[in-house]
Design a protein around this motif. Structure first.
Motif, PDB file in Angstrom:
ATOM      1  N   SER A  46       0.842  -1.198   0.000  1.00  0.00           N
ATOM      2  CA  SER A  46       0.000   0.000   0.000  1.00  0.00           C
ATOM      3  C   SER A  46       0.878   1.249   0.000  1.00  0.00           C
ATOM      4  O   SER A  46       0.584   2.227  -0.691  1.00  0.00           O
ATOM      5  N   VAL A  48       3.844   1.347  -1.231  1.00  0.00           N
ATOM      6  CA  VAL A  48       4.403   1.390  -2.589  1.00  0.00           C
ATOM      7  C   VAL A  48       3.418   2.130  -3.509  1.00  0.00           C
ATOM      8  O   VAL A  48       3.813   2.972  -4.328  1.00  0.00           O
ATOM      9  N   MET A  52       3.925   5.493  -5.607  1.00  0.00           N
ATOM     10  CA  MET A  52       3.688   5.484  -7.048  1.00  0.00           C
ATOM     11  C   MET A  52       2.840   6.709  -7.416  1.00  0.00           C
ATOM     12  O   MET A  52       3.094   7.397  -8.403  1.00  0.00           O
ATOM     13  N   GLU A  53       1.843   6.948  -6.549  1.00  0.00           N
ATOM     14  CA  GLU A  53       0.939   8.071  -6.788  1.00  0.00           C
ATOM     15  C   GLU A  53       1.684   9.407  -6.696  1.00  0.00           C
ATOM     16  O   GLU A  53       1.453  10.306  -7.499  1.00  0.00           O
ATOM     17  N   MET A  69       6.801  -9.449  -2.393  1.00  0.00           N
ATOM     18  CA  MET A  69       5.534  -9.863  -1.778  1.00  0.00           C
ATOM     19  C   MET A  69       5.185 -11.290  -2.193  1.00  0.00           C
ATOM     20  O   MET A  69       4.809 -12.124  -1.377  1.00  0.00           O
ATOM     21  N   ASP A 102      -2.569  -8.797 -10.401  1.00  0.00           N
ATOM     22  CA  ASP A 102      -3.109 -10.111 -10.000  1.00  0.00           C
ATOM     23  C   ASP A 102      -2.733 -10.558  -8.588  1.00  0.00           C
ATOM     24  O   ASP A 102      -3.091 -11.650  -8.170  1.00  0.00           O
ATOM     25  N   LEU A 148      -8.233  -3.107 -10.564  1.00  0.00           N
ATOM     26  CA  LEU A 148      -7.489  -2.152  -9.734  1.00  0.00           C
ATOM     27  C   LEU A 148      -7.376  -0.771 -10.343  1.00  0.00           C
ATOM     28  O   LEU A 148      -6.865   0.151  -9.726  1.00  0.00           O
ATOM     29  N   GLY A 177     -14.307  -7.113  -6.579  1.00  0.00           N
ATOM     30  CA  GLY A 177     -13.366  -6.514  -5.632  1.00  0.00           C
ATOM     31  C   GLY A 177     -12.155  -5.972  -6.351  1.00  0.00           C
ATOM     32  O   GLY A 177     -12.072  -5.994  -7.575  1.00  0.00           O
TER      33      GLY A 177
HETATM   34  C1  B12 Z   1       1.826  -3.858  -7.634  1.00  0.00           C
HETATM   35  C2  B12 Z   1       1.177  -2.808  -8.516  1.00  0.00           C
HETATM   36  C3  B12 Z   1       1.409  -2.860  -9.901  1.00  0.00           C
HETATM   37  C4  B12 Z   1       2.177  -3.991 -10.564  1.00  0.00           C
HETATM   38  C5  B12 Z   1       1.232  -5.224 -10.657  1.00  0.00           C
HETATM   39  C6  B12 Z   1       1.949  -6.551 -10.463  1.00  0.00           C
HETATM   40  C7  B12 Z   1       0.961  -7.699 -10.335  1.00  0.00           C
HETATM   41  N1  B12 Z   1       1.404  -8.854 -10.754  1.00  0.00           N
HETATM   42  O1  B12 Z   1      -0.164  -7.560  -9.859  1.00  0.00           O
HETATM   43  C8  B12 Z   1       2.524  -3.369 -11.957  1.00  0.00           C
HETATM   44  C9  B12 Z   1       3.892  -2.738 -11.892  1.00  0.00           C
HETATM   45  C10 B12 Z   1       2.470  -4.344 -13.131  1.00  0.00           C
HETATM   46  C11 B12 Z   1       1.483  -2.253 -12.050  1.00  0.00           C
HETATM   47  C12 B12 Z   1       1.154  -1.649 -13.247  1.00  0.00           C
HETATM   48  C13 B12 Z   1       0.304  -0.551 -13.337  1.00  0.00           C
HETATM   49  N2  B12 Z   1      -0.285   0.112 -12.325  1.00  0.00           N
HETATM   50 CO1  B12 Z   1      -0.333  -0.583 -10.492  1.00  0.00          CO
HETATM   51  N3  B12 Z   1      -0.226  -0.848  -8.655  1.00  0.00           N
HETATM   52  C14 B12 Z   1       0.346  -1.780  -7.936  1.00  0.00           C
HETATM   53  C15 B12 Z   1       0.110  -1.472  -6.433  1.00  0.00           C
HETATM   54  C16 B12 Z   1       1.346  -0.768  -5.895  1.00  0.00           C
HETATM   55  C17 B12 Z   1      -0.200  -2.636  -5.534  1.00  0.00           C
HETATM   56  C18 B12 Z   1      -1.388  -3.515  -5.965  1.00  0.00           C
HETATM   57  C19 B12 Z   1      -1.436  -4.733  -5.101  1.00  0.00           C
HETATM   58  O2  B12 Z   1      -1.013  -5.803  -5.507  1.00  0.00           O
HETATM   59  N4  B12 Z   1      -1.877  -4.571  -3.836  1.00  0.00           N
HETATM   60  C20 B12 Z   1      -1.901  -5.646  -2.831  1.00  0.00           C
HETATM   61  C21 B12 Z   1      -3.124  -6.524  -3.038  1.00  0.00           C
HETATM   62  C22 B12 Z   1      -3.121  -7.633  -1.999  1.00  0.00           C
HETATM   63  O3  B12 Z   1      -4.240  -5.691  -2.843  1.00  0.00           O
HETATM   64  P1  B12 Z   1      -5.469  -5.624  -3.873  1.00  0.00           P
HETATM   65  O4  B12 Z   1      -5.017  -5.927  -5.241  1.00  0.00           O
HETATM   66  O5  B12 Z   1      -6.241  -4.395  -3.626  1.00  0.00           O
HETATM   67  O6  B12 Z   1      -6.341  -6.885  -3.455  1.00  0.00           O
HETATM   68  C23 B12 Z   1      -7.067  -7.005  -2.247  1.00  0.00           C
HETATM   69  C24 B12 Z   1      -8.507  -6.450  -2.325  1.00  0.00           C
HETATM   70  O7  B12 Z   1      -8.642  -5.384  -3.231  1.00  0.00           O
HETATM   71  C25 B12 Z   1      -9.347  -7.640  -2.641  1.00  0.00           C
HETATM   72  N5  B12 Z   1      -9.552  -8.059  -4.025  1.00  0.00           N
HETATM   73  C26 B12 Z   1      -8.724  -7.984  -5.091  1.00  0.00           C
HETATM   74  N6  B12 Z   1      -9.266  -8.590  -6.156  1.00  0.00           N
HETATM   75  C27 B12 Z   1     -10.452  -9.072  -5.771  1.00  0.00           C
HETATM   76  C28 B12 Z   1     -11.409  -9.798  -6.475  1.00  0.00           C
HETATM   77  C29 B12 Z   1     -12.568 -10.180  -5.833  1.00  0.00           C
HETATM   78  C30 B12 Z   1     -13.585 -10.987  -6.568  1.00  0.00           C
HETATM   79  C31 B12 Z   1     -12.777  -9.815  -4.471  1.00  0.00           C
HETATM   80  C32 B12 Z   1     -14.031 -10.185  -3.817  1.00  0.00           C
HETATM   81  C33 B12 Z   1     -11.830  -9.097  -3.763  1.00  0.00           C
HETATM   82  C34 B12 Z   1     -10.659  -8.745  -4.422  1.00  0.00           C
HETATM   83  O8  B12 Z   1      -8.674  -8.693  -1.944  1.00  0.00           O
HETATM   84  C35 B12 Z   1      -7.269  -8.505  -2.070  1.00  0.00           C
HETATM   85  C36 B12 Z   1      -6.557  -9.093  -0.907  1.00  0.00           C
HETATM   86  O9  B12 Z   1      -7.017  -8.662   0.338  1.00  0.00           O
HETATM   87  C37 B12 Z   1      -1.137  -0.532  -6.534  1.00  0.00           C
HETATM   88  C38 B12 Z   1      -1.355   0.411  -5.349  1.00  0.00           C
HETATM   89  C39 B12 Z   1      -2.543   0.027  -4.500  1.00  0.00           C
HETATM   90  N7  B12 Z   1      -2.666   0.666  -3.373  1.00  0.00           N
HETATM   91  O10 B12 Z   1      -3.377  -0.796  -4.840  1.00  0.00           O
HETATM   92  C40 B12 Z   1      -0.887   0.191  -7.864  1.00  0.00           C
HETATM   93  C41 B12 Z   1      -2.055   0.787  -8.634  1.00  0.00           C
HETATM   94  C42 B12 Z   1      -3.274  -0.133  -8.614  1.00  0.00           C
HETATM   95  N8  B12 Z   1      -1.515   0.853 -10.003  1.00  0.00           N
HETATM   96  C43 B12 Z   1      -1.829   1.942 -10.624  1.00  0.00           C
HETATM   97  C44 B12 Z   1      -1.433   2.272 -11.952  1.00  0.00           C
HETATM   98  C45 B12 Z   1      -1.784   3.661 -12.428  1.00  0.00           C
HETATM   99  C46 B12 Z   1      -0.743   1.344 -12.761  1.00  0.00           C
HETATM  100  C47 B12 Z   1      -0.313   1.534 -14.216  1.00  0.00           C
HETATM  101  C48 B12 Z   1      -1.355   2.211 -15.125  1.00  0.00           C
HETATM  102  C49 B12 Z   1       1.019   2.312 -14.197  1.00  0.00           C
HETATM  103  C50 B12 Z   1       1.580   2.686 -15.549  1.00  0.00           C
HETATM  104  N9  B12 Z   1       1.768   3.968 -15.713  1.00  0.00           N
HETATM  105  O11 B12 Z   1       1.817   1.851 -16.394  1.00  0.00           O
HETATM  106  C51 B12 Z   1      -0.018   0.075 -14.659  1.00  0.00           C
HETATM  107  C52 B12 Z   1      -1.272  -0.588 -15.262  1.00  0.00           C
HETATM  108  C53 B12 Z   1      -1.013  -1.918 -15.866  1.00  0.00           C
HETATM  109  C54 B12 Z   1      -2.318  -2.567 -16.276  1.00  0.00           C
HETATM  110  N10 B12 Z   1      -2.719  -2.418 -17.511  1.00  0.00           N
HETATM  111  O12 B12 Z   1      -2.962  -3.194 -15.447  1.00  0.00           O
HETATM  112  C55 B12 Z   1      -2.705   2.851  -9.771  1.00  0.00           C
HETATM  113  C56 B12 Z   1      -4.161   2.821 -10.209  1.00  0.00           C
HETATM  114  C57 B12 Z   1      -4.777   4.210 -10.165  1.00  0.00           C
HETATM  115  C58 B12 Z   1      -6.204   4.169 -10.562  1.00  0.00           C
HETATM  116  N11 B12 Z   1      -7.023   4.703  -9.695  1.00  0.00           N
HETATM  117  O13 B12 Z   1      -6.593   3.715 -11.601  1.00  0.00           O
HETATM  118  C59 B12 Z   1      -2.420   2.309  -8.325  1.00  0.00           C
HETATM  119  C60 B12 Z   1      -3.589   2.476  -7.342  1.00  0.00           C
HETATM  120  C61 B12 Z   1      -1.167   3.082  -7.814  1.00  0.00           C
HETATM  121  C62 B12 Z   1      -1.416   4.555  -7.577  1.00  0.00           C
HETATM  122  N12 B12 Z   1      -1.742   4.928  -6.368  1.00  0.00           N
HETATM  123  O14 B12 Z   1      -1.305   5.333  -8.485  1.00  0.00           O
HETATM  124  N13 B12 Z   1       0.965  -1.955 -10.819  1.00  0.00           N
END
Ligand code: B12
Length: 212
Positions: A46, A48, A52-53, A69, A102, A148, A177
């Protein structure tokens, strides 16, 4: 620094070996896998995201953090799945088209499997048509959709509309989600459930099959 803070810091630094070692240390010290996941690993990612933002972190830093991670997740997986139960239903899971995030989806998969669901994981960047095909073929009880990005969250609505067009909507429950999704949005598009995290997602999924 406490071990959970150290875990967060090593995710932020993209230190995979260090994150794995600290995760083992935390388990040995008696911390729960849930705590390590949420307060250590996810807390680190988070931060990170915040960096990024604010443009102090860019894709390379984010990728190494994500890798750290994932490496630690492999240590936690056997502990997380140790209390798993027998099959209770089928889920088709996907990250929607245009989105390659993912890590969260994979954690949701793990928790669903642990709750007894058989999960067909379609992966990332999945077009609505592939989801519809998977639903026709595997007849799941539930579809789980992850998004996301604010630009890809709209794809969830398209999936629901396509299901309706194909007369499949009444046969499956939909749970959504991911960081870009809110409870309000889930309601607005007519999903059956929303969940903010993977532990809650498994609980909601169980409720959905019970009300089926
Ligand atoms: C790691 C990451 C990446 C990695 C992804 C690696 C991978 N294999 O997943 C990489 C570097 C590839 C990446 C790329 C990009 N990213 Co990114 N990324 C992130 C980051 C830092 C962490 C995401 C993450 O894994 N979090 C940890 C997991 C555990 O959390 P989660 O995904 O939210 O999942 C939890 C819940 O949401 C829920 N959940 C998730 N899925 C589901 C599904 C269901 C059915 C349910 C019920 C629940 C559920 O349960 C999970 C576990 O508790 C986020 C920041 C953030 N705060 O989210 C930015 C973020 C999502 N990314 C962002 C951006 C802008 C990008 C890019 C566009 C950057 C760019 N200029 O190229 C690209 C887009 C690529 C694309 N086309 O998808 C922005 C999105 C902004 C927005 N509002 O749209 C974020 C928010 C960063 C930011 N603050 O600017 N990213």
């Amino acid at each position: 620094m406490k071990v959970l803070e150290q875990i967060s810091a090593s995710v932020i630094n993209g230190d995979a070996a260090g994150t794995v070692q600290l995760t083992r240390q935390a388990l040995d010290a008696g911390l729960s896998a849930d705590e390590i996941l949420n307060e250590g690993l996810i807390a680190g990612l988070s931060e990170v995201g915040r960096r990024m933002e604010s443009k102090t972190f860019f894709i390379p830093e984010v990728l190494v953090a994500a890798r750290a991670m994932k490496a630690a997740e492999d240590v936690l997986k056997p502990v997380l799945v140790s209390n798993c139960v027998k099959p209770t239903g089928r889920v088709v899971l996907a990250t929607v088209e245009g989105d390659v995030h993912d890590i969260g989806k994979n954690l949701v998969k793990l928790m669903l499997e642990c709750a007894g669901f058989e999960v067909t994981d379609l992966g990332v960047n999945v077009p609505a048509a592939s989801i519809i095909r998977a639903v026709s073929e595997t007849r799941p009880n539930i579809i789980g959709l992850s998004a996301l990005l604010t630009t890809t969250v709209v794809r969830m609505k398209e999936v629901i509309e396509d299901l309706k067009r194909n007369d499949l909507r009444s046969q499956v429950k939909i749970i959504v989600g991911g960081a870009a999704v809110t409870r309000d949005y889930a309601e607005q598009i007519g999903a059956d459930a929303y969940s903010p995290d993977c532990t809650d997602a498994a609980k909601r999924a169980k409720e959905l099959v019970q009300t089926n």
